[in-house]
Design a protein around this motif. Structure first.
Motif, mmCIF file in Angstrom:
data_model
loop_
_atom_site.group_PDB
_atom_site.id
_atom_site.type_symbol
_atom_site.label_atom_id
_atom_site.label_comp_id
_atom_site.label_asym_id
_atom_site.label_seq_id
_atom_site.Cartn_x
_atom_site.Cartn_y
_atom_site.Cartn_z
ATOM 1 N N SER A 226 51.151 27.529 91.910
ATOM 2 C CA SER A 226 52.429 27.508 92.634
ATOM 3 C C SER A 226 53.512 26.871 91.770
ATOM 4 N N ILE B 40 54.549 29.296 89.027
ATOM 5 C CA ILE B 40 55.368 30.429 89.458
ATOM 6 C C ILE B 40 56.789 29.979 89.737
ATOM 7 N N ALA B 41 56.927 28.810 90.364
ATOM 8 C CA ALA B 41 58.275 28.310 90.638
ATOM 9 C C ALA B 41 59.056 28.153 89.334
ATOM 10 N N ARG B 42 58.425 27.523 88.335
ATOM 11 C CA ARG B 42 59.129 27.305 87.083
ATOM 12 C C ARG B 42 59.405 28.618 86.375
ATOM 13 N N LYS B 43 58.424 29.527 86.442
ATOM 14 C CA LYS B 43 58.600 30.791 85.729
ATOM 15 C C LYS B 43 59.775 31.541 86.301
ATOM 16 N N ASN B 44 59.858 31.611 87.633
ATOM 17 C CA ASN B 44 60.958 32.345 88.234
ATOM 18 C C ASN B 44 62.292 31.749 87.840
ATOM 19 N N TYR B 45 62.351 30.414 87.877
ATOM 20 C CA TYR B 45 63.603 29.762 87.527
ATOM 21 C C TYR B 45 63.996 30.069 86.086
ATOM 22 N N VAL C 37 62.940 32.483 84.009
ATOM 23 C CA VAL C 37 63.206 33.890 83.697
ATOM 24 C C VAL C 37 64.608 34.270 84.170
ATOM 25 N N ALA C 38 64.946 33.823 85.385
ATOM 26 C CA ALA C 38 66.285 34.129 85.883
ATOM 27 C C ALA C 38 67.348 33.518 84.983
ATOM 28 N N ASN D 265 67.615 35.387 81.665
ATOM 29 C CA ASN D 265 68.251 36.689 81.775
ATOM 30 C C ASN D 265 69.747 36.570 81.988
ATOM 31 N N GLU E 14 56.798 36.579 81.800
ATOM 32 C CA GLU E 14 56.336 37.492 82.842
ATOM 33 C C GLU E 14 54.920 37.969 82.545
ATOM 34 N N GLY F 255 52.196 35.429 83.173
ATOM 35 C CA GLY F 255 51.994 35.059 84.568
ATOM 36 C C GLY F 255 50.810 35.746 85.205
#
Lengths: 262, 309
Positions: free
Chosen positions: A75, A78-83, A85-86, A89, A240, A243
């Motif tokens: 968890s 995933i939280a860090r990855k989403n932050y 990656v966004a 980008n 990505e 993950g």
């Protein structure tokens, strides 16, 4: 055939004192000199601005996340990855958001790149000048005779290089002139330099050559020839991809610990 | 040569001398001898590192004169404008200040330096510590967060932020920061143990017994990882024994308890070994912190009493 019978030439034992030792001594001394000159000529690391530092370090953060993602629970990852990656980008960390689509800075015109190139140039100069000088000195003073016999056989092609002053047809290639002693020293004195000057000494040309050949050197990220935006996007993609497989290091740790109990 | 070597060997045995009052005292007592000896003028990296350590330990024990001398020599060698020297000067001024007004002026000086040069990290960190000693914890947290936004690879700052969140009772954020440290230093067994401790404490402070058991089990996993990485890590075994003990007490009739019980036994054995060997001053076993060993002995005795009833 002349080569089957062992060729022996009587040599003056004074050869050692007058030729081998002086050449070696001169090379060691120039090596030490070269090391200190390189150290003195190196310019201080240039100070970078805050947003440049921020750009580099935030990229490193993505790399760290990718490398060590197994240390934290899924968890959190995933939280860090989403932050990240966004953010990558969107280009949040770019020091120069306007130059997103533009080509990378040319090392010739960019002042930061100039410094790096100058440093490399100075290093190369410090390497080449002594080498040329010593080779010229040896050719001037120590040519026209052979001084030693190599313990291993060589093909005929080496004759012109290693027996530069002595133009005979029948002489075995194993008899070499002093220039070859110079070449032998060039490669062999590395361990002596490491002993005298410690590791990382600038008299070591092998390390320099390897550095030049290695394209993925540590400075690749920060060299001005790279486009930071592309690097961020590439890192986002890597994140990505990684993950997909996540094995939390804490899964099964209790079993491993109990199994190790003696 | 003698005193330099002595100090270097002392520092290699005790790499963080300021943690412990006795080691700080010992170090600062060596300071006058070192400063007046001839080796203190040698210009090697080790000499200057020793100067820094001596400066810090002298300030700790109140030997301001030696500290002043150390600081002077450091600034003579590296110039007053070096970032690190500025931070040490600020530290000295903070330590020897006599009134809150002086502290405020030091704080103002830090802000001025940072306005000129925002990349000066030692000064940023000094400012954060000063805000903390002035009691302005929220400002310190804000400043620390901004430091981390431009340097997210600094494990020291993440650990500091984690302890600040912990003091404020924000346990989840504290664990988040510790996880960041793990991303930078994946083999930091002490951080694993710390996460275990924070998880345990937050579970004990919270409500709801179902969550509590889960949280305890998670804490156990973290402690287990820390001792997997470092076999004789006292804090790891202590945490393991404590939390497994709590679990066993809470649910005495559970099928899965086999593992928890064995973990508890394993932890007790290891702690006993450490305590006994440390007590007997066996070679290779004297490096433990005495206070920690005493706490371990206390825990063992307490649990023995409990189970023998």
């Amino acid at each position: 055939m002349a080569t089957v019978q062992a060729q022996t030439i009587l040599r003056d034992p004074q050869l050692f004192y007058w030729i081998l030792f002086p050449i070696t001594a001169v090379m060691i001394l120039t090596g030490v000199l070269r090391h200190y000159v390189t150290v003195l000529m190196q310019s201080d690391p240039k100070k970078q601005e805050l947003n440049a530092i921020s750009e580099q370090r935030n990229l490193l953060r993505g790399v760290n996340l990718r490398t060590n993602h197994n240390q934290i629970p899924l968890s959190s990852f995933i939280a860090r990855k989403n932050y990240l990656v966004a953010a990558y980008n969107r280009g949040d960390f770019l020091k120069d958001p306007e130059s997103k689509g533009k080509p990378p800075a040319n090392p010739m015109t960019d002042p930061a790149g100039m410094d790096q190139m100058m440093n490399m140039l100075k290093g190369n100069m410090a390497m080449m000048v002594p080498q040329t000088l010593i080779m010229g000195w040896i050719n001037a003073f120590f040519s026209g005779f052979v001084i030693m016999k190599l313990p291993f056989p060589l093909t005929l092609r080496f004759k012109s290089m290693l027996q530069s002053g002595v133009a005979t047809r029948d002489l075995d290639v194993r008899w070499v002139s002093s220039l070859s002693w110079y070449f032998l020293n060039l490669f062999g004195l590395r361990s002596i330099f490491t002993f005298i000057l410690g590791n990382d000494n600038s008299a070591d040309q092998m390390a320099q050559q390897m550095q030049q050949m290695n394209p993925a050197g540590g400075n690749a990220m920060f060299a001005p020839g790279q486009d930071p935006n592309k690097m961020f996007l590439a890192e986002a993609e890597n994140l990505e991809v990684v993950g997909g497989q996540h094995e939390w290091v804490l899964d099964g740790v209790v079993d491993r610990l109990l199994k190790s109990r003696v | 040569m003698a005193i330099l070597k002595l100090l270097l060997s002392y520092l290699s045995i005790h790499p963080s001398p300021l943690r412990n009052p006795s080691t700080s005292l010992h170090l600062s007592q060596q300071a006058p001898a070192f400063l007046s000896s001839s080796e203190s003028t040698k210009d090697t990296q080790e000499t200057w590192l020793i100067y820094e350590q001596l400066l810090l330990s002298c300030l700790r024990t109140g030997d301001d004169n030696s500290a002043r001398l150390c600081l002077q020599r450091l600034s003579d060698r590296f110039g007053v404008d070096s970032a690190r020297v500025k931070a040490l000067t600020g530290l000295y001024d903070e330590a020897t200040s006599n009134s809150p007004g002086e502290l405020e002026s030091v704080l103002q000086r830090y802000q001025d330096i940072l306005k000129e040069d925002p990349t000066n990290m030692p000064i940023e960190k000094r400012r954060i510590s000063l805000l903390l000693s002035l009691g302005r914890t929220e400002d310190a947290i804000k400043a620390l967060t901004s430091l981390l936004s431009h340097s997210p690879n600094d494990p020291e700052s993440w650990a500091h932020l984690s302890s600040l969140y912990f003091t404020q009772g924000l346990y989840q954020q504290s664990v988040f920061c510790l996880e960041e440290v793990l991303l930078i230093l994946p083999n930091a067994y002490n951080i694993f143990a710390r996460i275990g401790e924070v998880t345990y404490i937050s579970a004990s402070a919270g409500v709801g017994s179902a969550n509590q058991t889960e949280a305890f089990e998670e804490a156990i996993k973290y402690f287990a990882r820390s001792v997997e990485l470092s076999e004789w890590y006292l804090r790891g075994w202590y945490g393991l024994k404590l939390v497994t003990g709590k679990l066993i007490q809470a649910k005495p009739s559970d099928g899965k308890l086999g593992k928890t019980e064995s973990l508890n036994q394993m932890a007790t054995e290891k702690l006993l070994q450490i305590v006994n060997k440390f007590r007997r001053n066996e070679k290779g076993w004297t490096g433990f912190d005495e206070a920690e060993v005493l706490a371990a002995k206390d825990l063992i005795d307490r649990d023995e009493q409990k189970f023998s009833r």
